[in-house]
Enzyme design. Structure first.
Site, PDB file in Angstrom:
ATOM      1  N   HIS A   1       0.825  -1.221   0.000  1.00 59.50           N
ATOM      2  CA  HIS A   1       0.000   0.000   0.000  1.00 59.50           C
ATOM      3  C   HIS A   1       0.853   1.263   0.000  1.00 59.50           C
ATOM      4  CE1 HIS A   1      -4.037  -1.824   0.749  1.00 59.50           C
ATOM      5  NE2 HIS A   1      -3.250  -2.860   1.029  1.00 59.50           N
TER       6      HIS A   1
ATOM      7  N   ASP B   1       3.551   9.432  -0.737  1.00 54.14           N
ATOM      8  CA  ASP B   1       2.365   8.657  -0.373  1.00 54.14           C
ATOM      9  C   ASP B   1       2.157   7.556  -1.400  1.00 54.14           C
ATOM     10  OD1 ASP B   1       0.109   8.092   1.173  1.00 54.14           O
ATOM     11  OD2 ASP B   1      -0.541  10.176   1.213  1.00 54.14           O
TER      12      ASP B   1
HETATM   13  C1  GDG Z   1      -2.149   3.806   3.253  1.00 57.23           C
HETATM   14  C2  GDG Z   1      -1.117   4.487   2.330  1.00 57.23           C
HETATM   15  C3  GDG Z   1      -2.789   4.407   0.474  1.00 57.23           C
HETATM   16  C4  GDG Z   1      -8.506  10.026   7.745  1.00 57.23           C
HETATM   17  N1  GDG Z   1      -8.868  10.762   8.817  1.00 57.23           N
HETATM   18  C5  GDG Z   1     -10.072  10.314   9.200  1.00 57.23           C
HETATM   19  C6  GDG Z   1     -10.457   9.286   8.339  1.00 57.23           C
HETATM   20  N2  GDG Z   1      -9.479   9.129   7.447  1.00 57.23           N
HETATM   21  C7  GDG Z   1      -9.532   8.160   6.339  1.00 57.23           C
HETATM   22  C8  GDG Z   1      -9.532   8.848   5.002  1.00 57.23           C
HETATM   23  C9  GDG Z   1      -9.021   7.735   4.094  1.00 57.23           C
HETATM   24  C10 GDG Z   1      -8.069   6.978   5.010  1.00 57.23           C
HETATM   25  O1  GDG Z   1      -8.409   7.328   6.360  1.00 57.23           O
HETATM   26  C11 GDG Z   1      -6.624   7.400   4.787  1.00 57.23           C
HETATM   27  O2  GDG Z   1      -6.200   6.839   3.598  1.00 57.23           O
HETATM   28  P1  GDG Z   1      -4.930   7.426   2.814  1.00 57.23           P
HETATM   29  O3  GDG Z   1      -4.852   6.722   1.524  1.00 57.23           O
HETATM   30  O4  GDG Z   1      -5.123   8.888   2.647  1.00 57.23           O
HETATM   31  O5  GDG Z   1      -3.663   7.215   3.726  1.00 57.23           O
HETATM   32  P2  GDG Z   1      -3.030   6.049   4.716  1.00 57.23           P
HETATM   33  O6  GDG Z   1      -3.824   5.886   5.943  1.00 57.23           O
HETATM   34  O7  GDG Z   1      -1.621   6.468   4.929  1.00 57.23           O
HETATM   35  O8  GDG Z   1      -3.103   4.685   3.859  1.00 57.23           O
HETATM   36  C12 GDG Z   1      -1.833   5.312   1.271  1.00 57.23           C
HETATM   37  C13 GDG Z   1      -3.696   3.632   1.422  1.00 57.23           C
HETATM   38  O9  GDG Z   1      -2.938   2.919   2.398  1.00 57.23           O
HETATM   39  C14 GDG Z   1      -4.538   2.614   0.651  1.00 57.23           C
HETATM   40  O10 GDG Z   1      -3.749   1.766  -0.120  1.00 57.23           O
HETATM   41  O11 GDG Z   1      -3.583   5.235  -0.352  1.00 57.23           O
HETATM   42  O12 GDG Z   1      -0.892   5.893   0.383  1.00 57.23           O
HETATM   43  O13 GDG Z   1      -0.225   5.306   3.095  1.00 57.23           O
HETATM   44  O14 GDG Z   1     -10.051   6.882   3.718  1.00 57.23           O
HETATM   45  O15 GDG Z   1     -10.817   9.340   4.704  1.00 57.23           O
HETATM   46  N3  GDG Z   1     -11.629   8.623   8.428  1.00 57.23           N
HETATM   47  C15 GDG Z   1     -12.461   9.006   9.423  1.00 57.23           C
HETATM   48  N4  GDG Z   1     -12.137   9.999  10.308  1.00 57.23           N
HETATM   49  C16 GDG Z   1     -10.971  10.684  10.229  1.00 57.23           C
HETATM   50  O16 GDG Z   1     -10.710  11.583  11.037  1.00 57.23           O
HETATM   51  N5  GDG Z   1     -13.642   8.395   9.550  1.00 57.23           N
END
Ligand code: GDG
Length: 477
Positions: A154, A362
């Site tokens: 990821h 990222d």
């Molecule tokens: C890893 C990789 C890759 C965030 N704050 C809250 C919340 N979130 C949710 C977001 C989104 C998820 O968490 C975060 O996903 P990301 O992709 O932005 O980042 P990582 O957590 O680092 O994920 C990344 C991912 O895996 C998938 O393969 O894209 O690059 O690092 O869905 O909306 N959700 C809630 N409250 C929050 O305060 N409910």
């Protein structure tokens, strides 16, 4: 169809309706359709490792095992999050390598593989997720498993020059070759792995991404992850009274809102983002009282030392910007260090004129895709996106920025805040088409199709004598 076995660091709660994200929902749907197991850590520490918690929900069994305190410190806090996470995000300065961390990483992977073994059937298809579990297939193969096993990373895969800075890099990449399919988020991640295989291991990678490993074929490919865009858009349309009230207030005061949502992680570029916002206000005094930044940054991995440091830095910067610019009825930066419910997040995205997503590195960044999905197509906001997010490879119609260059980010923010409706609509329509096309289902089905195609008979089909193991047991080293 063969049963599916998902292995990831944490097991999703399949009984809860408020799943944290589209990814868990998508994987759970695939499990329900095929039947199978979701296996991983239960998130607790305990000295009693006797029996993992087993929960049967229709055709799906979840199996969640605890870690000992030492395992937690060495495997999770140590090797996974103080070595691999910073290393794979190009942050060699934050890598804290210790031999016992690597030993703990191997020990936990081996123990988890042994725990899962008795649950496996000969024709299962196994899908392992992320950097915590790179050696998992090697551990299963060492126990005699010959099933198809796939791996999806990821997070980014770093260039060979960076990867070689950590001891054990050869064993780590050789462990990837025990899988049948290795999936990465972007073509540059796939290119980095292929370069490593060629330069460090002398392995030839074909045009089709196939690597021949002793007569067995391993597929290395790009599988960009997506979101359930339709469901997220639906959620964003639902009324949320407090967000609507806030939106009304902003509208009456003629204010615009920029939104950022990230786990509070150093890879997300939060201090750089605040500097850019400060630069925007200094260069455009007319924006004072006319724009605010809402930054939601829930806490994460607080046992890893780099994380409290970034939290303090962010709190200091927020205080300083607000101290410099705030007025009686205007707070330039609203910073929330708590998780916000997913439904409210969707409404907030829709109510914000700019989505600011500026990680320094990222794997993909799902927030960028969620922001696009949540917009009102008749009056959409503008996505400002880091060139270093995996999502930038697909989301070309966003305003792409260099997060290290505060002037660039400030200029693009100004452009976003003043962009005419025609241009916003055109950019949004193009971005929306992309996220609908490459959504969570396309990602999942694309990966599983390649894994289902893999020829299980070619897989290692005998227990490997200990002396031949690529990854020696910690106790044997
Ligand atoms: C890893 C990789 C890759 C965030 N704050 C809250 C919340 N979130 C949710 C977001 C989104 C998820 O968490 C975060 O996903 P990301 O992709 O932005 O980042 P990582 O957590 O680092 O994920 C990344 C991912 O895996 C998938 O393969 O894209 O690059 O690092 O869905 O909306 N959700 C809630 N409250 C929050 O305060 N409910």
């Amino acid at each position: 169809m063969n049963r599916l076995v998902i292995v990831s660091n944490r097991v999703a709660d399949l009984r809860s309706n408020s799943q944290s994200g589209g990814l868990a929902v998508g994987l759970a749907d695939a499990l329900r359709a095929r039947g199978g197991i979701w296996f991983g850590w239960d998130g607790t520490t305990s000295d009693d490792l006797a029996a993992p918690t087993v929960d049967d929900i229709g055709p799906v069994r979840t199996i969640a095992a605890p870690l000992t305190e030492t395992d937690y410190n060495e495997y999770y806090v140590g090797f996974a999050n103080s070595v691999l996470w910073p290393l794979f995000h190009y942050r060699l300065d934050l890598v804290d390598y210790r031999t016992e961390f690597h030993d703990g990483y191997m020990r936990v992977n081996e123990r988890l593989a042994e725990t899962l073994l008795s649950e496996l059937r000969a024709d299962d298809v196994i899908w392992v997720h992320d950097y915590h579990l790179i050696p998992f297939a090697a551990c299963l193969r060492a126990l005699g498993c010959r099933q198809r096993i796939g791996f999806f990373l990821h997070i980014p895969f770093p260039p060979p020059d960076l990867l070689t800075a950590t001891p054990n890099h050869v064993a780590l990449v050789e462990a990837l070759l025990e899988y049948d399919v290795v999936g990465l988020q972007t073509s540059s991640d796939a290119a980095n792995l292929k370069r490593y295989l060629a330069e460090q291991l002398g392995r030839e990678v074909g045009e089709d991404g196939r690597v021949d490993v002793g007569g067995r074929s391993v597929l290395v490919g790009r599988f960009p992850i997506g979101i359930d865009a339709a469901a997220f858009a639906e959620m964003a349309r639902l009324p949320s009274s407090d967000v609507e009230l806030d939106t009304l207030r902003q509208r009456i005061l003629g204010r615009k809102q920029i939104i950022g949502v990230d786990r509070l992680d150093y890879s997300k570029g939060l201090p750089e983002r605040l500097s850019a916002f400060e630069r925007l206000l200094s260069r455009h005094p007319e924006l004072e009282r006319a724009v605010s930044l809402l930054q939601i940054a829930p806490p994460t991995r607080e046992d890893v030392s780099a994380y409290p440091t970034i939290r303090k830095e962010l709190e200091g910067m927020t205080g300083s910007i607000n101290g410099r610019f705030a007025d009686i009825n205007w707070t330039p930066v609203r910073y929330i260090h708590r998780a916000v419910p997913r439904e409210r997040l969707a409404s907030l995205f829709r109510a914000s004129q700019v989505g600011l997503v500026t990680p320094l590195r990222d794997g993909m960044n799902l927030v960028a895709k969620e922001y696009v999905a949540a917009q009102d197509p008749d009056d959409p906001g503008v996505l400002v996106l880091s060139q270093f997010a995996g999502a930038a490879e697909e989301l070309e119609e966003a305003l792409i920025v260099n997060p290290y260059d505060a002037d660039d980010v400030a200029d693009r923010l100004y452009e976003a805040l003043t962009m005419p409706l025609d241009e916003r609509s055109d950019r949004h329509a193009a971005l929306h088409r992309r996220i609908l096309h490459q959504d969570a289902r396309a990602w999942l089905e694309g990966f599983l199709a390649r894994l289902d195609e893999a020829d299980a008979a070619e897989a290692v089909c005998r227990p490997i004598p200990r002396t031949e193991r690529l990854l020696p047991r910690a106790a044997e080293r």
